[in-house]
Design an enzyme around this catalytic site. Sequence first.
Site, short mmCIF file in Angstrom:
data_model
loop_
_atom_site.label_atom_id
_atom_site.label_comp_id
_atom_site.label_asym_id
_atom_site.label_seq_id
_atom_site.Cartn_x
_atom_site.Cartn_y
_atom_site.Cartn_z
N SER A 166 0.83 -1.19 0.00
CA SER A 166 0.00 0.00 0.00
C SER A 166 0.88 1.26 0.00
O SER A 166 1.72 1.41 -0.89
CB SER A 166 -0.95 -0.04 1.21
OG SER A 166 -1.99 0.90 1.07
N ASP A 332 -8.82 -6.66 -4.55
CA ASP A 332 -8.37 -5.34 -4.07
C ASP A 332 -8.91 -4.28 -5.02
O ASP A 332 -8.44 -4.14 -6.14
CB ASP A 332 -6.85 -5.30 -4.02
CG ASP A 332 -6.29 -4.01 -3.44
OD1 ASP A 332 -7.07 -3.07 -3.21
OD2 ASP A 332 -5.06 -3.94 -3.23
N HIS A 365 -8.05 -5.37 -0.10
CA HIS A 365 -6.74 -4.73 0.00
C HIS A 365 -5.95 -5.21 1.20
O HIS A 365 -4.73 -5.40 1.11
CB HIS A 365 -6.95 -3.21 0.08
CG HIS A 365 -5.68 -2.42 0.17
ND1 HIS A 365 -4.77 -2.36 -0.87
CD2 HIS A 365 -5.15 -1.67 1.18
CE1 HIS A 365 -3.75 -1.60 -0.52
NE2 HIS A 365 -3.96 -1.17 0.71
#
Length: 395
Positions: A166, A332, A365
Site C-alpha cells: 500500500s 483489491d 486490499h
Amino acid sequence: MTKPSKAPAGNDQRSQEATNPHSPVVDFGADKPLRLDSGVVLSPFRIAYQSYGTLNSDKSNAILICHALTGDQHVANVHPVTGKNGWWETLVGPGKPVDTDRFFVICSNVLGGCLGSTGPASINPATGTPYALDLSIITIADMVRAQAMLVDHFGIKQLFAVVGGSMGGMQVLEWASSHSDRVFSAVAIATGARHSSQNIAFHEVGRQAVMADPEWKEGRYLEQGTIPRKGLSVARMAAHITYLSETALHRKFGRNLQDRQNVTFGFDADFQIESYLRHQGMSFVDRFDPNSYLYMTRAMDYFDLAAEHQGRLAEAFAGSKTRFCIVSFTSDWLFPTSESRTVAHALNAAGVSVSFVEIETDRGHDAFLLDEPEMFSAINGFIRSAARAKGLLQP
C-alpha cells in the site's frame, strides 16, 4: 516473537529514546538538514525505528520494511500502545519469508508520522509548541529521503531488499526509482505508481471529517487540550471499508444483528458491521494523531511517479539493476491488479527484471497483512532467489 535488536551508536547523530521510549531514534541536527519537495528545509528532525536480527560484517543483508498509511515501526514486536503483535508478524520473523535469523530488518516510522518520528505533533523548535499544520507537507519522496539518511546512519551502502504494501509499496517504488543503486531487490505489494482520483476522493472525505470536528481547533488541538476523536473515528471507518471487499464483509457480518433479536427502529448499532466499524474508529483514535492522518493521506494523494518523468513511467526505472517482485490481489479495489500490471509493464519496457503475481483472494486490499500462503510462497521464493544472486545463500 522477534526481539528487536539494539541500534548501533552513530558518529555524527545522537541515538536516543526521548520522545518514544519504546523505539530507538536518530536525531538529525543542523549539520544534516532535509530538503523537502515543498522547498522547505527541515532541521532538526527525528526518525524512530525498530530493527531485528543482526547486520553482517559487510552490511549486505539489510532489508528495509516500509509501513502503510496507519502503520508504524512495530512490524514484528508487541506494539507499545495497543499491546497487539506486530502488524506484519505473518511475514517478518525467524524462519519467515523475511527471515530475521538471516537478515537485518529495519522499519522506521515515516516522516510525518506520530510514533516517534518528526510529525505535526512534534515540537517546533522555533515556537516551542507542536508544529500542527505549520509542518510543511510531506511527500513519499521526502519519507524515502529520510529513510535513506537512516540507512546511512547504519553505514549500509546498499539494501538487500526494500519491502512494503500500500503506502509502503509506494515507498518501495520511490526507493527503486530515486535510489536504484542502493536497492538490490524490491517487493511492492498491493500498490500503484500513483493515487487514483477515487482514492484521493476517499482521503478527502476522511480529511474533511477530521477538520469538521469542532475539537480539531484548526489543527491546534494539542495546545488546547482537546482531540477530534469523532472526526478521526469517522475518517477511519470510511477508509477501513476500502480495505475490505464486499464478499469478505458479507462472509464475516452479512446482515447479522449485534447482540439483539430485532432492530431497534433507531440509530444505535443494530448491525454487526456497524458495531465493528465503530470499534475500528474509536480504537484507531487511541493510537494515531489526527493531523498525522491529514499529512499521510496527502502524501499518498501527491504520489505520481510517472508525472515526475514527463508522464513516462518506464523512465522512472531506466537503467535500474534492481530485481522486482510485484504482488496484487484479485479483490483489491483500492489498488486493483491493473495498477500493478501498469508498474510491471513499465519495468518490462525499461528492461528491468520483474516477477509479477496476482493472488486469488476475496479478502480485499488488507490481504497483504493477512495469512495468505500464496503470497508468502511467492515472496519467499523471490527473496531466496535474490539472496542466492547476492551471495547471501548458497546456490
